[in-house]
Design a protein around this motif. Structure first.
Motif, mmCIF file in Angstrom:
data_model
loop_
_atom_site.group_PDB
_atom_site.id
_atom_site.type_symbol
_atom_site.label_atom_id
_atom_site.label_comp_id
_atom_site.label_asym_id
_atom_site.label_seq_id
_atom_site.Cartn_x
_atom_site.Cartn_y
_atom_site.Cartn_z
ATOM 1 N N LEU A 5 53.834 9.212 65.140
ATOM 2 C CA LEU A 5 54.103 9.908 63.881
ATOM 3 C C LEU A 5 52.800 10.583 63.486
ATOM 4 C CD1 LEU A 5 55.975 7.073 61.908
ATOM 5 C CD2 LEU A 5 56.808 8.499 63.783
ATOM 6 N N LEU A 8 53.203 12.705 59.179
ATOM 7 C CA LEU A 8 54.619 12.762 58.806
ATOM 8 C C LEU A 8 54.769 12.686 57.282
ATOM 9 C CD1 LEU A 8 57.471 12.907 59.992
ATOM 10 C CD2 LEU A 8 57.489 10.410 60.007
ATOM 11 N N THR A 9 55.449 13.679 56.745
ATOM 12 C CA THR A 9 55.596 13.817 55.296
ATOM 13 C C THR A 9 57.060 14.059 54.970
ATOM 14 O OG1 THR A 9 53.363 14.711 55.058
ATOM 15 C CG2 THR A 9 54.928 15.245 53.308
ATOM 16 N N LYS A 10 57.554 13.347 53.961
ATOM 17 C CA LYS A 10 58.924 13.579 53.490
ATOM 18 C C LYS A 10 58.928 13.686 51.973
ATOM 19 C CE LYS A 10 63.393 13.873 53.305
ATOM 20 N NZ LYS A 10 64.101 15.058 53.825
ATOM 21 N N THR A 42 63.090 5.571 54.739
ATOM 22 C CA THR A 42 62.835 6.995 54.957
ATOM 23 C C THR A 42 62.220 7.213 56.330
ATOM 24 O OG1 THR A 42 62.566 7.425 52.595
ATOM 25 C CG2 THR A 42 61.512 8.980 54.110
ATOM 26 N N MET A 43 61.242 6.376 56.687
ATOM 27 C CA MET A 43 60.593 6.520 57.991
ATOM 28 C C MET A 43 61.588 6.289 59.126
ATOM 29 S SD MET A 43 57.234 4.613 59.504
ATOM 30 C CE MET A 43 58.104 3.173 60.055
ATOM 31 N N LEU A 46 63.799 9.216 59.554
ATOM 32 C CA LEU A 46 63.110 10.333 60.217
ATOM 33 C C LEU A 46 63.001 10.079 61.718
ATOM 34 C CD1 LEU A 46 60.331 10.905 57.549
ATOM 35 C CD2 LEU A 46 62.146 12.522 58.126
ATOM 36 N N ASP A 49 66.037 10.774 63.442
ATOM 37 C CA ASP A 49 66.446 12.179 63.262
ATOM 38 C C ASP A 49 67.708 12.279 62.419
ATOM 39 O OD1 ASP A 49 66.029 14.873 63.470
ATOM 40 O OD2 ASP A 49 66.984 15.074 65.433
ATOM 41 N N ARG A 53 62.599 16.193 58.274
ATOM 42 C CA ARG A 53 61.254 15.941 57.753
ATOM 43 C C ARG A 53 60.766 17.168 56.989
ATOM 44 N NH1 ARG A 53 58.921 16.665 63.893
ATOM 45 N NH2 ARG A 53 60.858 15.599 64.335
ATOM 46 N N THR A 54 59.783 16.951 56.132
ATOM 47 C CA THR A 54 59.201 18.065 55.381
ATOM 48 C C THR A 54 58.043 18.673 56.155
ATOM 49 O OG1 THR A 54 59.791 16.934 53.330
ATOM 50 C CG2 THR A 54 58.216 18.737 53.151
ATOM 51 N N GLU A 55 57.181 17.804 56.685
ATOM 52 C CA GLU A 55 56.017 18.250 57.466
ATOM 53 C C GLU A 55 55.726 17.193 58.519
ATOM 54 O OE1 GLU A 55 52.307 18.985 55.348
ATOM 55 O OE2 GLU A 55 53.477 19.766 53.674
#
Ligand SMILES: Nc1ncnc2c1ncn2[C@@H]1O[C@H](COP(=O)(O)OP(=O)(O)OP(=O)(O)O)[C@@H](O)[C@H]1O
Ligand SMILES: [Mg+2]
Length: 82
Positions: A5, A8-10, A42-43, A46, A49, A53-55
Motif C-alpha cells: 500500500l 493509500l488515501t481514501k 476501509t483498508m 480498498l 477493490d 481509492r482517492t489516491e
C-alpha cells in the motif's frame, strides 16, 4: 508474495478515512488492529477493490491490483470477523 500500500488515501466526501498509508505485507500472518473508526474496513475494502481509492497505489508483486483485475482476485482470499 508482496502486497504494497503506497500513500493509500481514501476520502468519503470531505472526510479523510485513510491518509497516505504505507504498508508492505509479505508472506505470513498479519494482524490489523485499530480503534473503532480507525479505517480497518476501509483498508480491506480498498485491498479487495470493493471501493475506489482517492489516491495512492496498491501493488501485488509490483503491479497495480486494478491492472491485474481477475488475476489478483484469483489469489485473494478474505475471511471477515464473523
Ligand atoms: N461510506 C462512508 N461514508 C462516510 N464515512 C465513512 C464511510 N465508511 C466509513 N466512514 C468513516 O470512515 C472512518 C473509518 O471507518 P471504517 O469503517 O473503515 O473503520 P473501522 O476501523 O473498520 O471501524 P470498526 O472497528 O468500527 O469496524 C470512520 O470515521 C467512518 O465513520
Ligand atoms: Mg470495520
Amino acid at each position: 508474495m508482496k502486497l504494497e500500500l503506497l500513500d493509500l488515501t481514501k476520502r468519503y466526501g470531505d472526510f479523510t478515512a485513510l491518509d497516505h498509508v504505507n504498508i508492505t505485507f509479505t508472506e505470513g500472518i498479519c494482524g490489523i488492529l485499530g480503534a473503532n473508526g480507525a479505517g480497518k474496513s476501509t483498508m480491506m475494502n480498498l485491498i479487495t477493490d470493493n471501493i475506489p481509492r482517492t489516491e495512492g497505489q496498491i501493488l501485488f508483486d509490483g503491479t497495480d491490483i486494478r491492472k491485474l483485475g481477475r488475476d489478483f482476485r484469483r489469489v485473494l482470499g478474505y475471511m471477515p470477523q464473523q
